[in-house]
Design an enzyme around this catalytic site. Structure first.
Site, PDB file in Angstrom:
ATOM      1  N   SER A 140       0.757  -1.255  -0.096  1.00 15.87           N
ATOM      2  CA  SER A 140      -0.192   0.134  -0.136  1.00 15.87           C
ATOM      3  C   SER A 140       0.896   1.307   0.036  1.00 15.87           C
ATOM      4  O   SER A 140       2.086   1.086   0.417  1.00 15.87           O
ATOM      5  CB  SER A 140      -0.771  -0.173   1.247  1.00 15.87           C
ATOM      6  OG  SER A 140      -1.394   1.234   1.374  1.00 15.87           O
ATOM      7  N   TYR A 153      -2.078  -1.173  10.465  1.00 13.56           N
ATOM      8  CA  TYR A 153      -2.215  -1.341   8.991  1.00 13.56           C
ATOM      9  C   TYR A 153      -0.662  -0.711   8.396  1.00 13.56           C
ATOM     10  O   TYR A 153      -0.115  -1.469   7.512  1.00 13.56           O
ATOM     11  CB  TYR A 153      -3.292  -0.286   8.345  1.00 13.56           C
ATOM     12  CG  TYR A 153      -3.768  -0.645   6.873  1.00 13.56           C
ATOM     13  CD1 TYR A 153      -4.064  -1.707   6.427  1.00 13.56           C
ATOM     14  CD2 TYR A 153      -3.068   0.337   5.988  1.00 13.56           C
ATOM     15  CE1 TYR A 153      -4.373  -2.138   5.019  1.00 13.56           C
ATOM     16  CE2 TYR A 153      -3.719   0.199   4.485  1.00 13.56           C
ATOM     17  CZ  TYR A 153      -4.132  -0.942   4.220  1.00 13.56           C
ATOM     18  OH  TYR A 153      -4.453  -1.143   2.774  1.00 13.56           O
TER      19      TYR A 153
HETATM   20  N1  LIG Z   1      -8.533  -0.494  -1.578  1.00 12.11           N
HETATM   21  C1  LIG Z   1      -7.588   0.542  -1.454  1.00 12.11           C
HETATM   22  O1  LIG Z   1      -7.494   1.764  -1.566  1.00 12.11           O
HETATM   23  C2  LIG Z   1      -6.245  -0.124  -1.023  1.00 12.11           C
HETATM   24  C3  LIG Z   1      -5.163   0.452  -1.154  1.00 12.11           C
HETATM   25  C4  LIG Z   1      -3.899   0.012  -0.927  1.00 12.11           C
HETATM   26  C5  LIG Z   1      -3.812  -1.269  -0.775  1.00 12.11           C
HETATM   27  N2  LIG Z   1      -4.989  -2.026  -0.625  1.00 12.11           N
HETATM   28  C6  LIG Z   1      -4.720  -3.547  -0.179  1.00 12.11           C
HETATM   29  O2  LIG Z   1      -5.121  -4.285  -1.238  1.00 12.11           O
HETATM   30  C7  LIG Z   1      -6.033  -5.448  -1.088  1.00 12.11           C
HETATM   31  C8  LIG Z   1      -7.212  -5.705  -1.426  1.00 12.11           C
HETATM   32  O3  LIG Z   1      -7.926  -4.652  -0.779  1.00 12.11           O
HETATM   33  P1  LIG Z   1      -9.695  -4.336  -1.645  1.00 12.11           P
HETATM   34  O4  LIG Z   1      -9.597  -2.833  -1.420  1.00 12.11           O
HETATM   35  O5  LIG Z   1      -9.492  -4.772  -2.823  1.00 12.11           O
HETATM   36  O6  LIG Z   1     -10.314  -4.981  -0.403  1.00 12.11           O
HETATM   37  P2  LIG Z   1     -11.583  -6.010  -0.374  1.00 12.11           P
HETATM   38  O7  LIG Z   1     -12.259  -5.907   0.769  1.00 12.11           O
HETATM   39  O8  LIG Z   1     -12.490  -5.402  -1.517  1.00 12.11           O
HETATM   40  O9  LIG Z   1     -11.125  -7.497  -0.660  1.00 12.11           O
HETATM   41  C9  LIG Z   1     -10.218  -8.058   0.340  1.00 12.11           C
HETATM   42  C10 LIG Z   1     -10.680  -9.407   0.011  1.00 12.11           C
HETATM   43  O10 LIG Z   1      -9.650 -10.086   1.102  1.00 12.11           O
HETATM   44  C11 LIG Z   1     -10.177 -11.243   1.626  1.00 12.11           C
HETATM   45  N3  LIG Z   1      -9.526 -11.453   2.954  1.00 12.11           N
HETATM   46  C12 LIG Z   1      -9.525 -10.877   3.883  1.00 12.11           C
HETATM   47  N4  LIG Z   1      -9.116 -11.607   4.789  1.00 12.11           N
HETATM   48  C13 LIG Z   1      -8.785 -12.833   4.450  1.00 12.11           C
HETATM   49  C14 LIG Z   1      -8.078 -14.201   4.834  1.00 12.11           C
HETATM   50  N5  LIG Z   1      -7.713 -14.248   6.140  1.00 12.11           N
HETATM   51  N6  LIG Z   1      -7.890 -15.184   4.131  1.00 12.11           N
HETATM   52  C15 LIG Z   1      -8.264 -14.911   2.725  1.00 12.11           C
HETATM   53  N7  LIG Z   1      -8.964 -13.961   2.240  1.00 12.11           N
HETATM   54  C16 LIG Z   1      -9.057 -12.848   3.145  1.00 12.11           C
HETATM   55  C17 LIG Z   1     -11.870 -10.541   1.844  1.00 12.11           C
HETATM   56  O11 LIG Z   1     -12.549 -11.596   1.962  1.00 12.11           O
HETATM   57  C18 LIG Z   1     -11.972  -9.930   0.525  1.00 12.11           C
HETATM   58  O12 LIG Z   1     -12.590 -10.715  -0.353  1.00 12.11           O
HETATM   59  C19 LIG Z   1      -5.686  -5.448   0.788  1.00 12.11           C
HETATM   60  O13 LIG Z   1      -4.384  -6.055   0.900  1.00 12.11           O
HETATM   61  C20 LIG Z   1      -5.683  -3.929   0.758  1.00 12.11           C
HETATM   62  O14 LIG Z   1      -4.918  -3.835   2.250  1.00 12.11           O
HETATM   63  C21 LIG Z   1      -6.280  -1.576  -0.826  1.00 12.11           C
END
Ligand SMILES: NC(=O)c1ccc[n+]([C@@H]2O[C@H](COP(=O)([O-])OP(=O)(O)OC[C@H]3O[C@@H](n4cnc5c(N)ncnc54)[C@H](O)[C@@H]3O)[C@@H](O)[C@H]2O)c1
Length: 253
Positions: A140, A153
């Site tokens: 991130s 985080y």
């Molecule tokens: N959305 C953002 O702005 C953003 C920015 C930077 C990084 N990220 C990172 O990207 C990744 C995905 O985020 P997103 O925004 O798509 O979120 P999201 O909530 O849409 O998707 C995350 C997915 O991870 C799954 N998950 C959670 N815990 C789990 C576990 N223990 N085992 C297996 N699956 C698990 C959830 O069920 C979900 O389907 C995360 O690591 C997040 O920190 C997101």
């Protein structure tokens, strides 16, 4: 011709957001996919929607036995493993460090850092004997800079960057490339939850977050997926040990 033609790729956290968008993009580029998520219902739906032959396995990335079985299943079903995107993650509980509950801290670090470590470890064990493979870990912008109120985080995501760089050095001479990706705000259910529930629908906070992006908006999941697919592919053959920002200039100042 797709840039992932005939590549066997595992994606965690594929039931939603960036993982789901990357699964779609990787499929369009010719990858054979095994998807994983904690959410079995949504994960099955996503796999079916993407296309024939896309498989889904329910798995909690914090459980080493489940992760080992997941990677073994990927090798078996896909005939080896060429690429892996460790995208599963949570935002967790926000708050000042002094008010942070240790159990909340541990949960974030467990999913966002230890889960990525377990996946990376077992993917390396599958790829190293074949002498090739690309592992991409979800970090991130919070893996590169601090965010007030999100120490767990931020610490976990900085850890993902460090893990990816160290692992890249461990395996660079064995044909493996290991990188991290660092998006800022991406319009996914996680960010919707941040704005609606954790920030209580505070429009000024949303506008301030948007204004911190020189490009003037948040990212769409497909814009992150495009970079992920490239990093997983042989087009990125000289890229390892990097933490790539895909953030509309968020960390540039
Ligand atoms: N959305 C953002 O702005 C953003 C920015 C930077 C990084 N990220 C990172 O990207 C990744 C995905 O985020 P997103 O925004 O798509 O979120 P999201 O909530 O849409 O998707 C995350 C997915 O991870 C799954 N998950 C959670 N815990 C789990 C576990 N223990 N085992 C297996 N699956 C698990 C959830 O069920 C979900 O389907 C995360 O690591 C997040 O920190 C997101």
């Amino acid at each position: 011709m797709g840039i992932l033609d005939d590549k066997a790729v595992l994606i965690t956290g594929a039931a939603s957001g960036i993982g789901e968008a990357t699964a779609l993009a990787a499929h369009a580029e010719g990858a054979r996919l095994l998807l994983c998520d904690l959410d079995a219902t949504r994960g099955e739906q996503v796999a079916q929607r993407i296309g024939d032959g896309v498989q889904f396995v329910a798995c909690d990335v914090t459980d080493e036995e489940q992760v080992a079985a997941l990677v073994a299943r990927a090798e078996e079903e896909l005939g080896g493993l060429d690429g892996a995107f460790n995208c599963a993650g949570i935002l967790g509980t926000l708050g000042l460090v002094g008010d942070t509950d240790y159990a909340d801290w541990r949960r974030i670090v467990d999913v966002d850092l230890h889960g990525v470590f377990l996946c990376t470890k077992h993917e390396i064990k599958a790829m190293a004997p074949r002498g090739r493979g690309s592992i991409l870990n979800m970090a991130s912008a919070a893996g590169l800079i601090g965010w007030a109120g999100a120490a767990g985080y931020v610490a976990a995501k900085h850890g993902v960057v460090g893990l990816s760089k160290a692992a890249a050095l461990d395996y660079a001479d064995q044909g493996l490339r290991i990188n991290a990706i660092c998006p800022s705000y991406v319009e996914t259910p996680m960010v919707a939850d941040l704005f609606e529930n954790l920030l209580g629908g505070d429009q000024a906070a949303v506008d301030a977050a948007r204004a911190n992006h020189p490009i003037g908006r948040f990212a769409q999941p497909a814009e992150i997926a495009a970079a992920c697919v490239w990093l997983l592919s042989d087009k990125a053959s000289f890229v390892t040990g990097t933490a790539m920002s895909v953030d509309g200039g968020y960390t540039a100042p």
